[in-house]
Design a protein around this motif. Structure first.
Motif, PDB file in Angstrom:
ATOM      1  N   SER A  16     156.426  93.293  73.382  1.00 34.53           N
ATOM      2  CA  SER A  16     156.060  94.714  73.360  1.00 34.53           C
ATOM      3  C   SER A  16     156.475  95.367  72.043  1.00 34.53           C
ATOM      4  N   LEU A  17     157.688  95.104  71.597  1.00 31.39           N
ATOM      5  CA  LEU A  17     158.152  95.672  70.328  1.00 31.39           C
ATOM      6  C   LEU A  17     157.364  95.122  69.145  1.00 31.39           C
ATOM      7  N   LEU A  18     157.026  93.854  69.221  1.00 29.61           N
ATOM      8  CA  LEU A  18     156.236  93.243  68.158  1.00 29.61           C
ATOM      9  C   LEU A  18     154.855  93.888  68.073  1.00 29.61           C
ATOM     10  N   LEU A  19     154.225  94.107  69.200  1.00 26.37           N
ATOM     11  CA  LEU A  19     152.909  94.750  69.206  1.00 26.37           C
ATOM     12  C   LEU A  19     153.001  96.189  68.702  1.00 26.37           C
ATOM     13  N   ALA A  21     155.158  97.237  66.452  1.00 23.58           N
ATOM     14  CA  ALA A  21     155.299  97.108  65.000  1.00 23.58           C
ATOM     15  C   ALA A  21     153.948  96.810  64.345  1.00 23.58           C
ATOM     16  N   TYR A  22     153.151  95.944  64.962  1.00 22.39           N
ATOM     17  CA  TYR A  22     151.826  95.630  64.428  1.00 22.39           C
ATOM     18  C   TYR A  22     150.934  96.877  64.429  1.00 22.39           C
ATOM     19  N   THR A  23     151.020  97.669  65.489  1.00 24.89           N
ATOM     20  CA  THR A  23     150.231  98.898  65.567  1.00 24.89           C
ATOM     21  C   THR A  23     150.649  99.881  64.485  1.00 24.89           C
ATOM     22  N   ASN A  24     151.943  99.995  64.244  1.00 26.66           N
ATOM     23  CA  ASN A  24     152.418 100.873  63.173  1.00 26.66           C
ATOM     24  C   ASN A  24     151.909 100.421  61.813  1.00 26.66           C
ATOM     25  N   ARG A  25     151.899  99.117  61.573  1.00 29.96           N
ATOM     26  CA  ARG A  25     151.339  98.596  60.321  1.00 29.96           C
ATOM     27  C   ARG A  25     149.869  98.960  60.197  1.00 29.96           C
ATOM     28  N   PHE A  26     149.143  98.774  61.299  1.00 31.43           N
ATOM     29  CA  PHE A  26     147.720  99.082  61.296  1.00 31.43           C
ATOM     30  C   PHE A  26     147.476 100.554  61.003  1.00 31.43           C
ATOM     31  N   LEU A  27     148.236 101.436  61.642  1.00 31.02           N
ATOM     32  CA  LEU A  27     148.051 102.868  61.434  1.00 31.02           C
ATOM     33  C   LEU A  27     148.378 103.277  60.001  1.00 31.02           C
ATOM     34  N   ALA A  28     149.421 102.700  59.428  1.00 28.18           N
ATOM     35  CA  ALA A  28     149.767 103.001  58.036  1.00 28.18           C
ATOM     36  C   ALA A  28     148.659 102.528  57.097  1.00 28.18           C
ATOM     37  N   LEU A  29     148.134 101.347  57.358  1.00 25.59           N
ATOM     38  CA  LEU A  29     147.053 100.805  56.539  1.00 25.59           C
ATOM     39  C   LEU A  29     145.779 101.628  56.689  1.00 25.59           C
ATOM     40  N   ALA A  30     145.477 102.061  57.906  1.00 24.76           N
ATOM     41  CA  ALA A  30     144.297 102.899  58.143  1.00 24.76           C
ATOM     42  C   ALA A  30     144.413 104.210  57.384  1.00 24.76           C
ATOM     43  N   SER A  31     145.611 104.764  57.345  1.00 23.57           N
ATOM     44  CA  SER A  31     145.835 106.008  56.603  1.00 23.57           C
ATOM     45  C   SER A  31     145.604 105.802  55.112  1.00 23.57           C
ATOM     46  N   ILE A  32     146.084 104.696  54.577  1.00 25.56           N
ATOM     47  CA  ILE A  32     145.879 104.390  53.157  1.00 25.56           C
ATOM     48  C   ILE A  32     144.396 104.255  52.856  1.00 25.56           C
ATOM     49  N   ILE A  33     143.688 103.550  53.720  1.00 27.53           N
ATOM     50  CA  ILE A  33     142.256 103.324  53.513  1.00 27.53           C
ATOM     51  C   ILE A  33     141.488 104.649  53.580  1.00 27.53           C
ATOM     52  N   GLN A  63     147.507  91.090  66.237  1.00 32.76           N
ATOM     53  CA  GLN A  63     147.482  91.818  67.498  1.00 32.76           C
ATOM     54  C   GLN A  63     146.804  90.986  68.593  1.00 32.76           C
ATOM     55  N   GLY A  64     145.734  90.311  68.247  1.00 34.54           N
ATOM     56  CA  GLY A  64     145.040  89.471  69.220  1.00 34.54           C
ATOM     57  C   GLY A  64     145.911  88.332  69.711  1.00 34.54           C
ATOM     58  N   ALA A  65     146.602  87.672  68.790  1.00 32.18           N
ATOM     59  CA  ALA A  65     147.491  86.573  69.187  1.00 32.18           C
ATOM     60  C   ALA A  65     148.668  87.108  69.997  1.00 32.18           C
ATOM     61  N   GLY A  66     149.188  88.265  69.630  1.00 33.28           N
ATOM     62  CA  GLY A  66     150.285  88.865  70.385  1.00 33.28           C
ATOM     63  C   GLY A  66     149.859  89.225  71.795  1.00 33.28           C
ATOM     64  N   MET A  67     148.672  89.804  71.936  1.00 26.65           N
ATOM     65  CA  MET A  67     148.166  90.147  73.268  1.00 26.65           C
ATOM     66  C   MET A  67     147.883  88.887  74.085  1.00 26.65           C
ATOM     67  N   GLY A  68     147.360  87.867  73.418  1.00 25.70           N
ATOM     68  CA  GLY A  68     147.133  86.589  74.110  1.00 25.70           C
ATOM     69  C   GLY A  68     148.442  85.987  74.604  1.00 25.70           C
ATOM     70  N   SER A  69     149.470  86.087  73.779  1.00 26.67           N
ATOM     71  CA  SER A  69     150.794  85.601  74.166  1.00 26.67           C
ATOM     72  C   SER A  69     151.323  86.369  75.363  1.00 26.67           C
ATOM     73  N   PHE A  70     151.152  87.680  75.328  1.00 25.60           N
ATOM     74  CA  PHE A  70     151.593  88.533  76.431  1.00 25.60           C
ATOM     75  C   PHE A  70     150.848  88.173  77.725  1.00 25.60           C
TER      76      PHE A  70
END
Length: 140
Positions: A16-19, A21-33, A63-70
């Motif tokens: 859950s924490l890993l996902l 963190a991945y979402t936060n990375r995605f949101l930061a990257l989306a903001s940059i883009i 995110q896909g691999a993390g969700m698959g793991s979950f």
């Protein structure tokens, strides 16, 4: 090896924490883009865009691999609960493999991110030598 129901359950907070963190990375990257200005596009911008595209794809796969793991973790708990110990252990092992793949993708994404920052710094004509904290604070 027999595993209990609590073994896969221990991965829940970590995944859950890993996902998150991945979402936060995605949101930061989306903001940059979204704030990227193509008004005066140059070769540096093209390299940055290429880097951003690669990072977005890696984050999507992380995110896909993390969700698959979950998902497999929950499925293994269900199998163990239903007393299918061998199947539950095998599914849990698959969950761990997917989690490991997700972490490996994360390392690749960080590597690309650092390369992009180095490229940006090189265009700002900043020295690339490593400075210690003591030397940096002394100069200020």
């Amino acid at each position: 090896m027999d595993i209990t129901l609590t073994t896969p359950a221990m991965l829940f907070p970590a995944i859950s924490l890993l996902l998150l963190a991945y979402t936060n990375r995605f949101l930061a990257l989306a903001s940059i883009i979204r704030n990227f200005d193509l008004g005066e596009s140059n070769e540096n911008d093209q390299q940055q865009i290429k880097s951003l595209r690669a990072r977005i794809q890696l984050i999507k796969n992380m995110q896909g691999a993390g969700m698959g793991s979950f998902f497999l973790c929950v499925l293994s708990m269900l199998a163990i609960y239903a007393e299918y110990q061998t199947i539950g252990s095998t599914i849990f092992a698959s969950s761990l493999v997917l989690l490991l793949y997700s972490l490996w993708l994360s390392v690749r994404e960080i590597h690309i991110s650092v390369e992009a920052l180095d490229l940006h710094l090189s265009h700002l004509n900043l020295p690339s030598k490593k400075r210690t904290w003591h030397k940096t604070t002394k100069n200020q």
